[in-house]
Design an enzyme around this catalytic site. Structure first.
Site, PDB file in Angstrom:
ATOM      1  N   LYS A  41       8.469  -6.367  -1.143  1.00  0.00           N
ATOM      2  CA  LYS A  41       7.935  -6.848  -2.614  1.00  0.00           C
ATOM      3  C   LYS A  41       8.845  -7.831  -2.940  1.00  0.00           C
ATOM      4  O   LYS A  41       9.973  -7.820  -3.017  1.00  0.00           O
ATOM      5  CB  LYS A  41       7.701  -5.687  -3.300  1.00  0.00           C
TER       6      LYS A  41
ATOM      7  N   GLU B 224      -3.419  10.357 -12.042  1.00  0.00           N
ATOM      8  CA  GLU B 224      -3.700  10.550 -13.240  1.00  0.00           C
ATOM      9  C   GLU B 224      -4.257  11.954 -13.456  1.00  0.00           C
ATOM     10  O   GLU B 224      -4.201  12.757 -14.332  1.00  0.00           O
ATOM     11  CB  GLU B 224      -4.635   9.377 -13.904  1.00  0.00           C
TER      12      GLU B 224
ATOM     13  N   ARG C  13      -9.743   8.074 -15.313  1.00  0.00           N
ATOM     14  CA  ARG C  13      -9.849   8.674 -14.139  1.00  0.00           C
ATOM     15  C   ARG C  13      -9.758  10.150 -14.274  1.00  0.00           C
ATOM     16  O   ARG C  13      -9.949  11.042 -13.329  1.00  0.00           O
ATOM     17  CB  ARG C  13      -8.551   8.087 -13.256  1.00  0.00           C
TER      18      ARG C  13
HETATM   19  C1  LIG Z   1      -5.263   4.254 -11.431  1.00  0.00           C
HETATM   20  C2  LIG Z   1      -4.240   3.215 -11.455  1.00  0.00           C
HETATM   21  N1  LIG Z   1      -3.247   3.525 -12.121  1.00  0.00           N
HETATM   22  C3  LIG Z   1      -2.111   2.912 -12.159  1.00  0.00           C
HETATM   23  C4  LIG Z   1      -2.184   1.628 -11.907  1.00  0.00           C
HETATM   24  C5  LIG Z   1      -1.053   0.536 -12.402  1.00  0.00           C
HETATM   25  N2  LIG Z   1      -0.457   0.090 -11.180  1.00  0.00           N
HETATM   26  C6  LIG Z   1      -0.927  -1.329 -10.719  1.00  0.00           C
HETATM   27  S1  LIG Z   1      -0.030  -1.701  -9.527  1.00  0.00           S
HETATM   28  C7  LIG Z   1       0.819  -0.206  -9.466  1.00  0.00           C
HETATM   29  C8  LIG Z   1       1.716   0.181  -7.981  1.00  0.00           C
HETATM   30  C9  LIG Z   1       0.964  -0.083  -6.587  1.00  0.00           C
HETATM   31  O1  LIG Z   1       2.113   0.232  -5.783  1.00  0.00           O
HETATM   32  P1  LIG Z   1       1.601  -0.014  -4.230  1.00  0.00           P
HETATM   33  O2  LIG Z   1       0.158   0.582  -4.104  1.00  0.00           O
HETATM   34  O3  LIG Z   1       2.845   0.342  -3.430  1.00  0.00           O
HETATM   35  O4  LIG Z   1       1.278  -1.446  -4.046  1.00  0.00           O
HETATM   36  P2  LIG Z   1       2.301  -2.725  -4.056  1.00  0.00           P
HETATM   37  O5  LIG Z   1       2.422  -3.217  -5.737  1.00  0.00           O
HETATM   38  O6  LIG Z   1       3.517  -2.121  -3.675  1.00  0.00           O
HETATM   39  O7  LIG Z   1       1.687  -3.908  -3.247  1.00  0.00           O
HETATM   40  C10 LIG Z   1       0.464   0.768 -10.374  1.00  0.00           C
HETATM   41  C11 LIG Z   1       0.845   1.808 -10.499  1.00  0.00           C
HETATM   42  C12 LIG Z   1      -3.524   1.017 -11.500  1.00  0.00           C
HETATM   43  N3  LIG Z   1      -3.652  -0.365 -11.229  1.00  0.00           N
HETATM   44  N4  LIG Z   1      -4.431   1.754 -11.311  1.00  0.00           N
END
Ligand SMILES: Cc1ncc(C[n+]2csc(CCOP(=O)(O)OP(=O)(O)O)c2C)c(N)n1
Ligand SMILES: CC(=O)[C@@H](O)[C@H](O)COP(=O)(O)O
Ligand SMILES: [Mg+2]
Length: 580
Positions: free
Chosen positions: A242, A327, A355
């Site tokens: 990242k 969630e 959710r």
């Molecule tokens: C249902 C939901 N919960 C929380 C979030 C907030 N959120 C956005 S990106 C993220 C982390 C995602 O991590 P990953 O799937 O590993 O993707 P990366 O950012 O590492 O590419 C979170 C928790 C969201 N977008 N949707």
């Protein structure tokens, strides 16, 4: 203008490049994204981490005919630039500009709108099933991160996918981090995944294609070739970094998830912190409450930093629990905690709490369990747009029996409501916006606040305005700035449920004009609850409800979006003056 990036207006042109040109294109994309994001804030780290993967996907697959979905979608900037939106990229997340997430209405390449995590596998499975029924033969690819794939929806979809013969490719983009460090048992499994060892994916009935370096074009393209030849559903594990290619973003991946304004040369983050926010007060108060009462447990679904719980987690590691992007689990986990003499503060953004709606009803309210819901980002959130505004929480909670809904308008009330919640024996929701807060003298002497009571702020004679949360603050400032104390009777409702019915009935005896203001959708909201009391009181005066329309609100600054809905200060002033 002679850079490779300027030759690509459609992946068709990308696919004409020689393999040897791809690293230059990656370099161009990295620079362009850094230049733009340094002055137009957005999600940076995730996009930098998928630049090579994005190029390889559009190079190998016949997009948009082959269908490609980006889970969460915050990493879609290289995808957008390569699919005809390079010259619009500078309008990213701005009003009338392109969205910060994939959006169907924006491009044929955005085959599914995302923003909330963990939807991509379900959606691509739906598309592949439809294509099989319609006799359409093409590729179906979902790119999903290591944190998002551990969410319930993803596991449900993998389980379903494993029972089909569909040629779906799930690309697990594993950078070992969410926004905060990812959590959970699967994290270790993913990080130990190597080519020919058994993986959990085979247990789901899926082919596992092994692990590749997500920044190496040869490895990626070779893996895609193998994927094409492998029948049935499959998972490719791609390891990425990242923030790849920008040292600061690689070294502090949490901060550079969405850094705000920064100086690209020095790596200094230049966003200026405004006045004290609801989030600041929340973090401070939770620290005090965790300190005062060792039965209090704070829960967050993968938003430790966003919910301002970092300091709390450092000091109370056993009582600040990150359950991952989960969630639904977070809410019922809190319900379980509440049955065994602990006090759970379940902290979830308004939009993400959507959710877990059944869990709020079925596991918490129906059993009347004392779970405290701290609902952050309630109301308009600005440039994240329609997928992230906290529109619905007043409406979706208002119809649930047993639940208290609080909506504080100043620091003192917010602190005391958070404090009071631990003593109540029923579900208790406290909503608060992504806004600065009206600070108040607070000597850290917490006191229990009377639940359900409204407060008269001014006693003007002409129009009564009933407001809640940040609208009380806005209107109070307006009254003071324009000396309207004689004309406007402003009543603050720190509680939307139970509603202070008595004060509303008294108002009906004196005022011919009553209005409400709320930062949420009007359907079933605060104004609707007030209207019910007015009808019961047989009120004959004029009543006006002010809040969000029955529509989805796009991205832009919070001020722009409130102006569009006539909920900005000027519009409220005009509204008041129209009755004077
Ligand atoms: C249902 C939901 N919960 C929380 C979030 C907030 N959120 C956005 S990106 C993220 C982390 C995602 O991590 P990953 O799937 O590993 O993707 P990366 O950012 O590492 O590419 C979170 C928790 C969201 N977008 N949707
Ligand atoms: C992509 C995503 O869902 C999160 O990064 C979200 O944008 C966080 O919002 P805040 O920036 O308000 O914490
Ligand atoms: Mg990740």
């Amino acid at each position: 203008m002679n850079k490779v990036i300027h030759k690509i207006n459609h992946p068709k042109e990308l696919r004409k490049l020689n393999l040897a040109d791809l690293p230059d294109l990656a370099e161009d994309l990295r620079e362009y994204i850094l230049d733009t994001l340094s002055v137009k804030p957005g999600h940076l780290g995730a996009s930098l981490g998928v630049i090579e993967l994005t190029i390889a996907l559009h190079y190998h697959f016949d997009t948009p005919n082959d269908l490609l979905i980006w889970d969460v979608g915050h990493q879609c900037y290289p995808h957008k630039i390569l699919t005809g939106r390079r010259d619009r990229f500078e309008s990213l997340r701005q009003k009338n500009g392109i969205s910060g997430f994939p959006a169907r209405e924006e491009s044929e390449f955005d085959v599914f709108g995302t923003g909330h995590s963990s939807t991509s596998i379900s959606a691509i499975l739906g598309m592949a099933t439809a294509d099989q029924i319609n006799g359409i033969n093409r590729k179906h690819i979902a790119v999903i991160g290591d944190a998002s794939i551990t969410s319930g929806m993803s596991l449900e979809a993998l389980n379903h996918l494993g029972s089909t013969d569909l040629d779906v490719i799930v690309i697990l983009n594993n950078n070992s981090i969410g926004i905060d460090p990812s959590v959970g048992g699967l994290k270790n499994h993913f990080n130990q995944l190597i080519d020919n060892e058994h993986s959990i994916f085979e247990d789901f009935g899926l082919n596992f294609l092994g692990t590749v370096d997500g920044h190496d074009f040869d490895s990626l393209l070779n893996a895609f070739e193998i994927a094409n030849k492998t029948k049935g559903p499959k998972v490719l594990h791609v390891k990425t970094i990242k923030g790849k290619g920008y040292e600061k973003a690689e070294l502090d991946q949490v901060k550079w998830h969405a850094p705000g304004l920064f100086d690209k040369k020095t790596g200094e983050i230049t966003s200026v912190k405004k006045s004290k926010s609801y989030q600041d007060v929340f973090g401070e108060t939770m620290f005090d409450l965790l300190n005062q009462n060792d039965k209090i447990i704070a829960i967050t679904p993968a938003m430790v930093t966003g919910s301002n719980l970092v300091k709390c987690q450092e000091h109370f590691p056993k009582r600040v629990i990150d359950v991952g992007i989960a969630e639904q689990h977070a809410v019922t986990f809190a319900a379980g905690l509440a049955t065994q003499n602990t006090v759970p503060y379940c902290t979830i953004y308004s939009t993400f709490l959507q959710r877990a709606y059944d869990q709020v009803i079925h596991d918490v309210a129906l059993q009347n369990l004392p779970v405290v819901f701290c609902i952050d980002r309630a109301g308009i959130v600005g440039s994240d747009g329609a997928t992230h505004h906290g529109y619905f929480d007043i409406s979706y909670l208002n119809s649930i029996p047993n639940i208290i809904i609080a909506s504080p308008s100043n620091e003192k009330d917010f602190k005391n409501i958070l404090y009071t919640a631990q003593f109540t024996e029923q579900p208790f929701a406290i909503r608060f916006p992504k806004e600065s807060i009206e600070t108040s003298e607070f000597t850290n002497e917490y006191e229990k606040i009377k639940i359900g009571k409204a407060n008269k702020i001014t006693e003007g004679n002409t129009i009564a305005i009933l407001a809640t949360g940040q609208f009380t603050t806005k209107i109070k400032e307006l009254i003071q700035q324009h000396n309207l104390e004689e004309q406007v009777c402003l009543i603050d409702f720190p509680f939307i449920k139970p509603l202070d019915e008595q004060i509303i009935k008294i108002l009906t005896l004196k005022y011919n004009v009553i209005a409400t203001y709320e930062d949420g959708i009007l359907n079933g909201g605060f104004g609707d609850a007030v209207l019910k009391i007015l009808n019961q009181s047989n009120y004959k005066g004029s009543f006006k409800m002010n809040g969000y329309p029955d529509d989805f609100i796009t991205h832009g600054t919070i001020e722009e979006l409130y102006a569009e809905m006539e909920l900005d200060k000027n519009s409220v002033l005009k509204f008041i003056q129209s009755y004077l």
